[in-house]
Enzyme design. Structure first.
Site, PDB file in Angstrom:
ATOM      1  CB  THR A   5      23.102   0.310 -36.882  1.00 33.35           C
ATOM      2  OG1 THR A   5      24.408   0.739 -37.264  1.00 33.35           O
ATOM      3  CG2 THR A   5      22.298   1.515 -36.409  1.00 33.35           C
ATOM      4  CG  ASN A   9      30.902   1.199 -36.293  1.00 32.88           C
ATOM      5  OD1 ASN A   9      29.881   0.528 -36.476  1.00 32.88           O
ATOM      6  ND2 ASN A   9      31.256   2.189 -37.096  1.00 32.88           N
ATOM      7  CB  SER A  65      12.669 -48.895 -38.941  1.00 33.18           C
ATOM      8  OG  SER A  65      12.082 -49.089 -40.213  1.00 33.18           O
ATOM      9  CE  LYS A 103      17.755 -50.247 -39.539  1.00 31.31           C
ATOM     10  NZ  LYS A 103      18.145 -48.876 -39.194  1.00 31.31           N
TER      11      LYS A 103
END
Length: 474
Positions: free
Chosen positions: A105, A146, A323, A329
């Site tokens: 609603t 609805n 890292s 890395k």
């Protein structure tokens, strides 16, 4: 000159509230904003839903005007307001949280109030002067939350469907292109993370394209089948109370024309108002796609693992340092992110399923959660697939020498030799290779089990990656 007021007073059955003067929403929307501070995700987060709501309101106004219930001046003003929303204007005025009580609603009233106030200004009045055009009496005429809300959800999904399919199709094409690029790269296939039999890297990527292609075909068929039946005109529970007998047919026809979608009235409006099965099935399909994407990303992470101590058969394009403590890395951040999106979509599907089950009698009040989760899944999947394609798949390269090295040293290679040297010889060679660390081919040559010409023929990539069997010599 008097200062411009910063607010206006609006009233409803609970009393009065000060609404910001520049707000196009009204008192009921404001109450909902104050009540539901939950997800932090407003309706405006999903533009297709806002557009769909405006299209529903336009279709209703057209039908009511044609039936003689809505005056021409009000119809013209509502039409102008809806057109502006459909163009993308005023979306920031849709401020209600996606999760809300009341079966939607608050969403419906947010749309009604915004449209009413835009229309009032178009008529030369000021915001909040509802005696000239009312959110409920005029904008919401012959509607209930609805029927208007679930119709808008279905339409919003249909409006965004092509974009989702386009992202999926582009990702499929990217995988297929890599399948062609890597067609000549021989590598070991693996089952249960153990060496199995040879294949090509191209076959592996082609399989990724194929499995996602299956979902593309199903999604193309599923949405028109599931989402085009709407309960607009059913009003509160599907009986059509407070609507003209001719309203439903006209409203759905107008909505189909406005949206360009093949919408049709549901065969049973009471069932269509209470049952959420279409959303469950559609969400399940989105979950299936998420599961497949996650599995593919698991494979990409494994195949690129290393670079020195892992499989390292492919290189993913580096996207960022990996890292804060380990220099050099680089992590597979794009597949990792897609994995997490997939987990979210899977969780969305479970929440949606529980919400669909939680309905009672003639209405499912949990529909706001259903809408939130299904729109969220689509948005996440689309973004994840675009990210995966742009920032990962198109830049993948093959470590050809590494792939060949692993094939040559794999015990799994003995499977390709089994039809030619027999199971007992193959088992013995495999056992010796494992115990000694020597290669399968080295041992076969040492024992003269096959001549070089035959061995070379067997080891041709095209002969190891497809059905082929030459009978053993007597």
């Amino acid at each position: 000159m008097s200062p411009v007021a910063s607010s206006r007073i609006e009233k409803d059955l609970l009393g009065t509230l000060e609404v910001p003067a520049d707000a196009y929403y009204g008192i009921q929307t404001l109450r909902a904003v104050n009540n539901f501070r939950l997800s932090g995700v407003p309706l405006s987060h999903y533009p297709k839903l806002v557009v769909a709501l405006a299209m529903v309101k336009q279709a209703a106004a057209d039908a009511n005007r044609q039936l003689g219930h809505l005056p021409e001046d009000k119809h013209a003003a509502i039409s102008e307001a809806c057109a502006r929303l459909i163009r993308g204007d005023f979306h920031e005025q849709f401020v209600v949280d996606m999760i809300q009580g009341g079966a939607g609603t608050s969403t419906n009233m947010n749309a009604n109030e915004v449209i009413a106030n835009i229309a009032l200004e178009a008529m030369g009045h000021t915001k909040g002067e509802y005696k000239y055009l009312h959110p409920n009496n005029d904008v919401n005429m012959a509607q209930s939350t609805n029927d208007a809300y679930p119709t808008a959800i279905r339409l919003g999904l249909l409006l965004g469907h092509d974009t989702l399919l386009a992202s999926l199709d582009s990702l499929i094409q990217a995988f297929a292109a890599k399948g062609v690029e890597f067609a000549g790269v021989l590598k070991m296939g693996r089952t249960q993370l153990q060496d199995a039999v040879p294949m090509t890297l191209g076959q592996e990527f082609h399989a990724f394209a194929t499995t996602l292609g299956e979902d593309l075909d199903r999604l193309r068929r599923l949405a028109p089948e599931l989402l085009t039946e709407v309960n607009l005109g059913g009003t509160a529970i599907g009986t059509g109370i407070n609507a003209d007998p001719g309203y439903q047919k006209l409203a759905v026809e107008r909505l189909a024309a406005i949206s360009g979608q093949p919408l049709k009235p549901a065969a049973d409006l009471i069932e269509a108002t209470s049952d959420m099965g279409a959303f469950v099935l559609f969400s399940g399909m989105l979950k299936r796609t998420a599961v497949k994407l996650s599995k593919i990303c698991n494979d990409l992470r494994l195949l690129s693992s290393g670079p020195r101590t892992g499989i390292n058969e492919i290189n993913l394009p580096p996207r960022q340092p990996g890292s804060s403590i380990m220099p050099g890395k680089v992590n597979p951040v794009i597949p990792e992110a897609v994995n997490q999106v997939a987990f979210e979509v899977i969780g969305n599907d479970l929440a949606l399923t529980l919400a669909a089950e939680g309905g009672q009698l003639q209405l499912n009040v949990m529909e706001p959660l259903i809408a939130y989760k299904i729109f969220d899944s689509i948005r996440l999947l689309q973004r994840a697939m675009d990210m995966l394609r742009e920032h990962c798949i198109t830049g993948i390269t093959a470590n050809v020498e590494r792939c060949h090295e692993l094939v040559e040293h794999s015990i799994g290679l003995v499977t390709a030799l089994n039809p030619y040297i027999g199971y007992e010889n193959s088992t013995r060679i495999a056992k010796t290779a494992l115990e000694s660390g020597r290669g399968v081919l080295e041992l076969v040559r040492e024992e003269k089990l096959l001549d070089e010409a035959t061995l070379a023929d067997i080891l041709l990539p095209e002969n190891m990656i497809a059905p082929r069997l030459i009978p053993l010599r007597a």
